[in-house]
Structures are given as C-alpha cells and as structure tokens.
Design a protein around this motif. Sequence first.
Motif, mmCIF file in Angstrom:
data_model
loop_
_atom_site.group_PDB
_atom_site.id
_atom_site.type_symbol
_atom_site.label_atom_id
_atom_site.label_comp_id
_atom_site.label_asym_id
_atom_site.label_seq_id
_atom_site.Cartn_x
_atom_site.Cartn_y
_atom_site.Cartn_z
ATOM 1 N N LEU A 61 0.861 -0.783 -5.484
ATOM 2 C CA LEU A 61 -0.229 -0.373 -4.456
ATOM 3 C C LEU A 61 -1.402 0.177 -5.211
ATOM 4 O O LEU A 61 -1.433 0.598 -6.401
ATOM 5 C CB LEU A 61 0.267 1.046 -3.627
ATOM 6 N N GLU A 62 -2.646 -0.132 -4.618
ATOM 7 C CA GLU A 62 -3.867 0.336 -5.331
ATOM 8 C C GLU A 62 -4.662 0.998 -4.137
ATOM 9 O O GLU A 62 -5.981 1.460 -4.072
ATOM 10 C CB GLU A 62 -4.573 -0.565 -5.572
ATOM 11 N N PHE A 122 0.788 -1.091 -0.063
ATOM 12 C CA PHE A 122 -0.045 0.055 0.129
ATOM 13 C C PHE A 122 0.916 1.146 -0.008
ATOM 14 O O PHE A 122 2.083 1.098 0.296
ATOM 15 C CB PHE A 122 -0.986 -0.074 1.315
ATOM 16 N N GLY A 123 0.348 2.355 -0.183
ATOM 17 C CA GLY A 123 1.072 3.543 -0.155
ATOM 18 C C GLY A 123 1.011 4.350 1.090
ATOM 19 O O GLY A 123 0.144 4.316 1.885
ATOM 20 N N LEU A 176 11.255 4.496 8.609
ATOM 21 C CA LEU A 176 12.486 5.031 8.890
ATOM 22 C C LEU A 176 13.481 4.956 7.852
ATOM 23 O O LEU A 176 14.149 5.925 7.638
ATOM 24 C CB LEU A 176 13.101 4.500 10.456
ATOM 25 N N ASP A 177 13.656 3.891 7.138
ATOM 26 C CA ASP A 177 14.719 3.595 6.375
ATOM 27 C C ASP A 177 14.166 4.308 4.759
ATOM 28 O O ASP A 177 14.945 5.043 4.149
ATOM 29 C CB ASP A 177 14.634 2.287 5.863
ATOM 30 N N MET A 178 12.845 4.311 4.683
ATOM 31 C CA MET A 178 12.471 5.322 3.257
ATOM 32 C C MET A 178 12.708 6.626 3.611
ATOM 33 O O MET A 178 12.697 7.266 2.366
ATOM 34 C CB MET A 178 10.842 4.933 3.305
ATOM 35 N N ALA A 179 12.634 7.175 4.793
ATOM 36 C CA ALA A 179 12.728 8.536 4.994
ATOM 37 C C ALA A 179 13.931 9.388 4.352
ATOM 38 O O ALA A 179 13.898 10.530 3.852
ATOM 39 C CB ALA A 179 12.773 9.095 6.463
ATOM 40 N N ALA A 180 14.855 8.625 4.107
ATOM 41 C CA ALA A 180 16.248 8.972 3.313
ATOM 42 C C ALA A 180 15.950 9.313 1.785
ATOM 43 O O ALA A 180 16.772 10.094 1.212
ATOM 44 C CB ALA A 180 17.083 8.280 3.400
ATOM 45 N N LEU A 212 4.729 6.939 -1.328
ATOM 46 C CA LEU A 212 5.613 5.902 -1.671
ATOM 47 C C LEU A 212 5.072 4.613 -1.190
ATOM 48 O O LEU A 212 4.269 4.304 -0.445
ATOM 49 C CB LEU A 212 6.917 6.023 -0.725
ATOM 50 N N PRO A 213 5.625 3.614 -1.898
ATOM 51 C CA PRO A 213 4.991 2.184 -1.604
ATOM 52 C C PRO A 213 5.746 1.555 -0.332
ATOM 53 O O PRO A 213 6.782 1.629 -0.035
ATOM 54 C CB PRO A 213 5.448 1.173 -2.901
ATOM 55 N N MET A 214 4.822 1.080 0.319
ATOM 56 C CA MET A 214 5.252 0.283 1.623
ATOM 57 C C MET A 214 4.590 -1.214 1.316
ATOM 58 O O MET A 214 3.562 -1.659 0.939
ATOM 59 C CB MET A 214 4.343 0.668 2.838
#
Length: 517
Positions: free
Chosen positions: A380-381, A303-304, A352-356, A328-330
């Motif tokens: 994601l949808e 999901f986003g 936290l990793d995606m934040a960069a 962003l896709p999770m």
Amino acid sequence: MPSRPRAEQGQGGRAAEPPSLPVTRQQRDLFLDALGQQGTGRYVEQISWHWRGPLDIGRFTAAWQSVTDRETVLRAAFAGDPEPHLVLHERAEAEVVRHPAGSVGWDELVERDRLRGFDLRDAGPLRVTLLDEPATPAASATPAASAAPPDGGGSTAPDAAGAVTRVLLTFHHGLLDAWSAFLLIDEFYRAYLEGGALPGGERRPDLRDWFRWLGHQDHGPAREFWTRAVPPGAPAVLPAVPGPDTGESGSGRAEGRLTAAEADRLHRWAAARSLPDSSALQAVWALLLHRAARATGPAQVGFGVTVSGRGITLDAVERLPGPLRSCLPMSVQVDPAHRLLQLLTGLRDRALDMAAYEWVSAGQIHEWTGRAATGGGRLLESVVAVESRPRRPAGVRGELAVGGVRVDQPRASGAHTSFPVALFAHREPNGALTLSALHDRARISAGDAGRLIGHCVRLLKELPRTDERTTVAEVLATLTGDPLPRIATPPRRRADRPHPPYSIDGRADVEPIASRS
C-alpha cells in the motif's frame, strides 16, 4: 515546558528502576522514524473544540492531572537502549497552558504546537492549550499567558458566563490514537465535574494488560490468513500517474463534501445492499487506483484500511487508551467487466475476515508475505479511513450545562502521514460527509490533490444511481475525459534510514474543493 518524570524511590532512598514494557512492531518503527522527524509535526494529531461559559483554570488543570495520574499511558515514555521499549513512570505532570485573547492567532497557535511535537523519551504524549476569545461585555479578560499550576493553585475564580475559550488537545501517535484522545476527553469532563479529581486509582485494563494479551496470541493462524489474503505480485498502489516535481513542500489537505441529503442517500443505498458506508468509500478508492494504473482489464489494487484495534477479546478494551489503532493492507481485483456489487461485497467480506487479525501490523504482514526479503513491492501507498469514536457517556453535557458550560463536539484534525496521500471521511454534526485528501505536497500538488478528492466525491454521488446490473466500467465512465491526478517520484532514501512505518492520519492546510455534481 513539561516536567521530567520524578524518579521512583527504592530501598535506601536510591532511585528504583520503573517498570517497563516491550513495544509493538508498529511502535518500534514509528519511534525510530520520529527521532529523525522532530520539528516536522509527523505523527502528531490535534483535537479542538469550544468551551463556552465559566472556566476555572485551577480545576481544569487539576482535572487533567487526575486523568494523567489515572492512565498509565500518559506516564509512559520510550527508551531506546538497547532496543526500544516503554518505561512506565509513577508520576508525570499534565501540561496545560492558557493564552489570553489577542495574544496569538488560532491558526498560528495550532501550527506552532503541531510542529513543536513531542520527545517520546519524555513522559507525557499529550498536552492541552487554551486560547481565550475576545471578551464580550459580560466576560472578563485574562491578563497574561501562563502555565497553569499542576496543583490547581493560583487564580481559580471562574470567568464570566459569556466567556468563550478554544481548547486544543495535541498528542502523539506513538502512544495514543484518536479513539484514545476522545476517551481521555470524556474522563477529563468527569474529573472536572467532580471538582478536579477522578475517584479511584489507576484504571484497568491498561497498556500492561494489552501487551500481556498480545503476548498470548498465536501468530500462526494470522500468518496463514494473511499469506492467503495477499496475492502474489505487485498491486497497483498509487491513485495518480507519474508526473513532474511539484515544486511544493510540506503537507496539504484538499476537502470535498457530500451534503447531509447526499450522505443520507448514499447510506440508505448501501444499507439496502447490506453494506457499511466504509465499503462504498473503499470501492471508490479501488476504482481510482485502477484508473490511475491505466489498466484496461482486470488489475489487482492495494491500499490501507484503518482498524480501531478494539475488536479483540480483552475485557473493556473499548475504554482503553493506547496506540491500538492500526492500518492493514486491503487487496482486491478490479475488473471493469464485473458488476459493481461484486466489488462492493468482496470488500465487505474481506474486511469482516480481517477483523479477527486486526492486532497485527502491516509491517508484519509485509514480512510474512515474503515481500521484505524478495523486494516484492509495497502492499500500500495510500490509506482509506472512516472516523470512528467511542460512545460518549450519557449526561456529561447536561451536567456541564448545569454549571453554565457548553462544549462543542470535539473535532480531530489528523496528523502528518508517511503515505503520499490518505483519504479520510467523517460525518459532520449536521449530517454532511466531509472527505479529506491529506497529501505530501512534494509528491502530490495542491491542484492534483483537489482533482483526486473531486473524483472521489463524484463517484460517491454516482453510486446511489446504480443498480444490481451496473458494471465497474459504467461507473468509471463517469470520469471519462477528466485528467488523471499526478504524483512525483519520491526522493531517494538514505540506506541507513528505515522506511517510515505504515502510519495513518494527517493534518495540514485546507484547500476546499467545489466538486461537480
């Protein structure tokens, strides 16, 4: 109607070409899709609040014009030849229109303005509409609806102290996000308090500085991170099971709420486990995706999640208005046998990793992971968003109150989304937590959207009752026996039309949901 920007003058009186900027991948996709969605209100968001007390319309309009003169983004327009890019005009007129009490209903006005939308090829991605409420005995009436003169001329006599005016701010996601709109409202207040004019010239940083920063970023590490972060295969991306045509059209909103006490209990439970509230909301949505996939064992779901785009290393970026917000896709594995806390901490750590790398777009990630070339399925949808706002400058409300003006906390209503459904959460002034399922009625009916948001509320209420030993399966058992929401097959897209961009937010009619405890 808004005025076209004036042509900049070059030598010899000839029109000079205004400066231009490139556009991001997300802006490009959004612009091209918006051209085919005019009149639908897609990508248009609105913020509204009450203005209580005297309102000097000339000063009010001059203040918005001062903000427009100061902010480059409010004088920007798209051009599409040969490729989409931004043109930065020297001048654009702020549009402020006032309607007298009783001339139009509020709901009708909001919907009409939303559907009017914007032509992004014209400068000015924002406008303000005022609607006076019926006058009290102490308030004076306004004779007719009028477009306020941009130079602040005309009647500037303030209304009586008992007057109430509803303010509607409408803007387009192609150039502004909700964070930006809240920033601009604060700037407007400062300009109003200064008599209608902000001190100083153009504010920096602005769009030019943001694009310059983006141009200096190395995509290599971002590509490497997202290639690792997104697992192969097609994740479960729909929170509903296949169903028949809904027989409905347009966009809808189903709402559910946690009381202030329930929201506080959830917050304290999450904080005790070093979790942000957003991780709890994302975990609940991941559980619903797993349930809709009818998986009995481990399953990857996707999901986003929304990010402000303002965690980057650009000075004063938190005060920069522009289209920085992104989705962003999770992707996470949901295993019924695992403990719930493992799922929650996994989501927290991934965020936290995606934040960069929040400056990249979901479309880029889709390409980097090879899905655009191989048809590997969408990441994601649906999208999960927790409302975030910039910090308000101290003392603004107090200064307005000195002049007899009281203003409510502005509330964002969202914009049409290109997703079949999006989940939004925001805290009310009284501490309650409101959840909204914003959905495409042609895909998810009002009844099924209500069922979905009801399940969200029930699971969020269940979380504080769990402990470190509680498994995912035990939490999902809360919904045992409840029918699954349904989703209709999407209409076939024309081959010459690009897929809509990964857009976020949504606004539409509201169906309140009285969820079970």
